[in-house]
Scaffold this active site. Structure first.
Site, short mmCIF file in Angstrom:
data_model
loop_
_atom_site.label_atom_id
_atom_site.label_comp_id
_atom_site.label_asym_id
_atom_site.label_seq_id
_atom_site.Cartn_x
_atom_site.Cartn_y
_atom_site.Cartn_z
N MET A 102 0.84 -1.20 0.00
CA MET A 102 0.00 0.00 0.00
C MET A 102 0.87 1.24 0.00
O MET A 102 1.71 1.41 0.90
CB MET A 102 -0.90 0.01 1.24
N ILE A 159 2.03 -5.06 8.24
CA ILE A 159 3.46 -4.75 8.34
C ILE A 159 3.67 -3.26 8.16
O ILE A 159 3.23 -2.67 7.17
CB ILE A 159 4.26 -5.52 7.27
N GLY A 189 1.41 4.30 4.52
CA GLY A 189 2.25 3.44 3.70
C GLY A 189 2.66 2.16 4.40
O GLY A 189 3.22 2.21 5.49
N SER A 190 2.40 1.00 3.81
CA SER A 190 2.65 -0.24 4.52
C SER A 190 2.37 -1.44 3.62
O SER A 190 2.32 -1.32 2.40
CB SER A 190 1.79 -0.30 5.77
N ARG A 191 2.14 -2.60 4.26
CA ARG A 191 1.96 -3.83 3.50
C ARG A 191 1.15 -4.85 4.30
O ARG A 191 1.20 -4.87 5.53
CB ARG A 191 3.35 -4.39 3.17
#
Length: 234
Positions: A102, A159, A189-191
């Protein structure tokens, strides 16, 4: 469609996690803008972006036995075997993992990939490497969930990334989730990693754009590897 309906549909709800940030940004904009006029407009644009980041649109989740939907908006950055995080207690053997990255422009509200009971919630502190890197799954700050049904279970891991500094999880162990229910959020912002049981058939490709709660990630139905791609319900 009436004018009222058109206006209503034009405004996307903002998640409650975003209101403190919006309030701080708006107050700072008014204070600084009082002294420096150009900064008022810059601050107003920034406040608008924060509203956009914390948007929480309605989603239509397909209902079909055995399918797993995307838990996040973003782009598929990994499809392949990987060992689940130790704290999820899903075993030590590699299983299918699908990762969704993301960026700061994606909607960051996370949704349950399938219906089931949350049997484990495990947080682990870590680094803040670029979430696009494969090693981020092992080294970065993360929060993992195990969602279990009578027949199967999957792991879902939030994450933190290079910019993200706060993982928010709304659920606890023992709670029941419906497919597409909101379960968390990661700021800026991440995953998301999803770990599947053996026999799961991926239904996405690398680089494909995901819609949380709508795009079908994989099919857990026995023999699904021989079936064609699934389509989103209207």
């Amino acid at each position: 469609m009436s004018l009222v309906d058109s206006v209503t549909k034009a405004f996307v709800p903002v998640h409650r996690e975003g209101w403190p940030f919006i309030a701080i940004s708006l107050v700072a904009t008014l204070v600084v803008g009082y002294f420096v006029d150009p900064l008022f407009w810059i601050g107003l644009i920034f406040t608008g972006w924060i509203c956009y980041f914390f948007r929480d649109p309605k989603r239509v989740t397909p209902v079909q036995e055995g399918i797993v939907v995307s838990p996040a908006d973003g782009v598929v950055s990994h499809i392949g075997p990987a060992r689940p995080p130790q704290e999820l207690e899903l075993g030590t053997e590699p299983v299918l993992r699908i990762s969704i990255f993301m960026n700061v422009f994606n909607c960051h509200v996370n949704r349950a990939p399938m219906a089931g009971k949350v049997t484990r919630v495990a947080y682990r502190a870590g680094k803040f490497l670029n979430a696009e890197l494969d090693k981020a799954s092992e080294h970065n700050e993360r929060n993992g969930l195990v969602i279990e049904t009578e027949h199967t279970k999957i792991g879902v891991v939030q994450i933190a990334g290079l910019v993200a500094r706060r993982i928010v999880c709304f659920v606890r162990e023992g709670e029941n989730l419906g497919a597409g229910d909101r379960f968390g959020l990661i700021r800026f912002g991440s995953r998301l990693d999803v770990y599947f049981p053996n026999g799961a058939a991926p239904r996405v490709a690398l680089g494909q754009s995901m819609i949380a709660g709508e795009t079908v990630l994989a099919d857990l139905t026995p023999g699904a590897e021989g079936t064609g791609p699934l389509t989103r319900a209207s």
